[in-house]
Design a protein around this motif. Sequence first.
Motif, PDB file in Angstrom:
ATOM      1  N   GLY A 133      72.515  14.569  -3.882  1.00 36.32           N
ATOM      2  CA  GLY A 133      71.878  13.276  -4.062  1.00 36.32           C
ATOM      3  C   GLY A 133      72.117  12.407  -2.849  1.00 36.32           C
ATOM      4  N   PRO A 134      71.621  11.175  -2.878  1.00 28.11           N
ATOM      5  CA  PRO A 134      71.911  10.247  -1.782  1.00 28.11           C
ATOM      6  C   PRO A 134      73.398   9.957  -1.715  1.00 28.11           C
ATOM      7  CG  PRO A 134      70.904   9.109  -3.635  1.00 28.11           C
ATOM      8  CD  PRO A 134      70.826  10.574  -3.944  1.00 28.11           C
ATOM      9  N   ALA A 135      73.828   9.356  -0.608  1.00 24.46           N
ATOM     10  CA  ALA A 135      75.256   9.120  -0.400  1.00 24.46           C
ATOM     11  C   ALA A 135      75.879   8.312  -1.523  1.00 24.46           C
ATOM     12  CB  ALA A 135      75.464   8.416   0.946  1.00 24.46           C
ATOM     13  N   ASP A 136      75.091   7.413  -2.121  1.00 25.90           N
ATOM     14  CA  ASP A 136      75.638   6.546  -3.168  1.00 25.90           C
ATOM     15  C   ASP A 136      75.145   6.926  -4.562  1.00 25.90           C
ATOM     16  OD1 ASP A 136      73.022   5.899  -2.734  1.00 25.90           O
ATOM     17  OD2 ASP A 136      73.305   3.726  -2.807  1.00 25.90           O
ATOM     18  N   GLY A 137      74.644   8.167  -4.729  1.00 28.57           N
ATOM     19  CA  GLY A 137      74.059   8.555  -6.009  1.00 28.57           C
ATOM     20  C   GLY A 137      74.545   9.891  -6.512  1.00 28.57           C
ATOM     21  N   HIS A 151      64.749   9.363  -2.581  1.00 30.50           N
ATOM     22  CA  HIS A 151      65.388  10.580  -2.052  1.00 30.50           C
ATOM     23  C   HIS A 151      64.501  11.813  -2.228  1.00 30.50           C
ATOM     24  CE1 HIS A 151      68.774  12.942  -0.713  1.00 30.50           C
ATOM     25  NE2 HIS A 151      68.826  13.636  -1.832  1.00 30.50           N
ATOM     26  N   THR A 194      63.310  14.329   0.603  1.00 29.67           N
ATOM     27  CA  THR A 194      64.328  15.231   1.140  1.00 29.67           C
ATOM     28  C   THR A 194      64.397  16.531   0.352  1.00 29.67           C
ATOM     29  OG1 THR A 194      65.619  13.329   1.869  1.00 29.67           O
ATOM     30  CG2 THR A 194      66.784  15.426   1.707  1.00 29.67           C
ATOM     31  N   THR A 245      55.603  10.451  -2.583  1.00 28.83           N
ATOM     32  CA  THR A 245      56.761   9.967  -1.822  1.00 28.83           C
ATOM     33  C   THR A 245      56.406   8.761  -0.963  1.00 28.83           C
ATOM     34  OG1 THR A 245      56.332  11.542  -0.019  1.00 28.83           O
ATOM     35  CG2 THR A 245      57.811  12.249  -1.782  1.00 28.83           C
ATOM     36  N   THR A 261      63.618   5.960 -10.593  1.00 26.69           N
ATOM     37  CA  THR A 261      64.234   7.250 -10.929  1.00 26.69           C
ATOM     38  C   THR A 261      63.301   8.055 -11.806  1.00 26.69           C
ATOM     39  OG1 THR A 261      66.453   6.273 -10.856  1.00 26.69           O
ATOM     40  CG2 THR A 261      66.211   8.378 -12.013  1.00 26.69           C
TER      41      THR A 261
END
Length: 292
Positions: free
Chosen positions: A95-99, A132, A135, A151, A158
């Motif tokens: 996932g993303p850095a904060d997810g 995200h 990606t 996208t 979400t």
Amino acid sequence: MLAVAVTLDSVMPANFATLAPAFAPLAAVQAPVTLTATAELGADLVPRHAQIQARMAGGRLHIARGSLPVSGGIAAIEGTREEIRLTLQRLELPGPADGSPTVVTGTAALRPQAGMLAATLDLRLDQVGFAHLATLWPDGVGGPGAKPWITGNITAGTAHDLRLHLRLVAAADLSDGAVTALTGAVEARDMVVHWLRPVPPAERVAARLDFVSANEIEITLLGGAQGGLALSGGRVTLTGLAQRDQYATVSVDMAGPVAELIGVLNHPRVNLLSRRPVPMRNPAGQVEGRLV
């Protein structure tokens, strides 16, 4: 017939892709895998039947014209010369850095067909953030217009509880794939949707998206806001996803200040009121209705 049982630590599945035609899809797995395998070999030592339990570490999966990153996975694979079947118990995508990571489960069947590979996939995905999604979505999957539209125009929110059934034909190593059938559905919340740039986007959108085919998507709007207008329902149908140009048919139930509605209808990109001018000065009051 010779029976063999093997346990291999940290092997690259792509190295086994040339053992037999049914194993050609392994060329797509560019990640170290621990394997526990049993196989029946013919007199030529070519596998006639194999069963594999695989635990994959981080790496990439090459699909169609692109690839996706993988944090890890567990799968069971059974194959013959005619077919390879995959049960995906868990595939974890970063996932993303904060997810949180995205988890995929499902099944797949792959069969050689006229020098190509025919595949049927049933996939389930728990959740993924739209910001995200680019990606994780391999190029070439879902028609040429699907990934760019989704996208590029859904920039936040979400998606959750994705169910997807695909049929595709590809080269033996899963390159140059073409989707021949696509159905499924996904729900989404807290979306920001740019429905006609540069018109300001709809926000806080909740919706259900149905994949009607590889060429058509239908979105059922459950709620959201367009500026000061409340969106309580509606439908967006997107067609032409398998072609160069895409078309949208939109109907939306909305309510709110008249001035907000006039602002949307009179936006230069929408420009509806220039065709049938409605003289108004300082419009006020509330409106409720459907915009088509």
